[in-house]
Design a protein around this motif. Structure first.
Motif, PDB file in Angstrom:
ATOM      1  N   VAL A  51       0.919  -1.296   0.055  1.00 47.78           N
ATOM      2  CA  VAL A  51      -0.136  -0.023   0.033  1.00 47.78           C
ATOM      3  C   VAL A  51       0.734   1.196  -0.018  1.00 47.78           C
ATOM      4  O   VAL A  51       0.463   2.230  -0.698  1.00 47.78           O
ATOM      5  N   ASP A  52       1.927   1.141   0.888  1.00 45.89           N
ATOM      6  CA  ASP A  52       2.922   2.219   0.793  1.00 45.89           C
ATOM      7  C   ASP A  52       3.346   2.695  -0.684  1.00 45.89           C
ATOM      8  O   ASP A  52       3.491   3.711  -0.929  1.00 45.89           O
ATOM      9  N   ALA A  53       3.916   1.661  -1.152  1.00 44.71           N
ATOM     10  CA  ALA A  53       4.394   1.768  -2.641  1.00 44.71           C
ATOM     11  C   ALA A  53       3.458   2.339  -3.514  1.00 44.71           C
ATOM     12  O   ALA A  53       3.561   3.004  -4.395  1.00 44.71           O
ATOM     13  N   GLU A  54       2.157   1.701  -3.289  1.00 35.58           N
ATOM     14  CA  GLU A  54       1.247   2.011  -4.254  1.00 35.58           C
ATOM     15  C   GLU A  54       0.990   3.555  -4.076  1.00 35.58           C
ATOM     16  O   GLU A  54       0.744   4.346  -5.090  1.00 35.58           O
ATOM     17  N   LEU A  55       0.898   4.056  -2.844  1.00 36.20           N
ATOM     18  CA  LEU A  55       0.635   5.391  -2.585  1.00 36.20           C
ATOM     19  C   LEU A  55       1.818   6.251  -2.956  1.00 36.20           C
ATOM     20  O   LEU A  55       1.423   7.607  -3.383  1.00 36.20           O
ATOM     21  N   ARG A  56       3.016   6.079  -2.808  1.00 37.88           N
ATOM     22  CA  ARG A  56       4.090   6.821  -3.515  1.00 37.88           C
ATOM     23  C   ARG A  56       3.831   6.825  -4.837  1.00 37.88           C
ATOM     24  O   ARG A  56       3.987   7.992  -5.453  1.00 37.88           O
TER      25      ARG A  56
END
Length: 89
Positions: A51-56
């Motif tokens: 999720v963090d990678a997707e948000l980035r």
């Protein structure tokens, strides 16, 4: 009712064996639960990492979209030209 020594020792041994068995069962259950919680925690952490990678990626894309919208607004303003200040009829 009097209890002879052999019966007392046998019953004491049985009680001690039951306590040890229950303690072992409890320890086994705790280890099993710990391993399950650890696996679940690893899955949750990997999900958060995704999720963090997707948000980035979304933030980067949004920054690009903002720049494109700004460029588009400038281009439209140039096409429309300045507002006429004095109209002669």
């Amino acid at each position: 009712m009097p209890v002879d020594a052999s019966t007392f020792l046998t019953m004491t041994g049985v009680v001690i064996a039951l306590i040890v068995a229950l303690g072992g069962l409890l320890a086994w259950s705790v280890r099993r639960l710990d391993s399950r919680f650890e696996r679940v925690e690893m899955r949750v952490e990997s999900g958060f990492a995704r999720v963090d990678a997707e948000l980035r990626d979304v933030r980067q894309d949004l920054g690009g979209v903002r720049k494109d919208v700004g460029d588009l607004a400038i281009a439209v303003a140039r096409l429309e030209g300045p507002r006429p200040r004095l109209e002669l009829r």
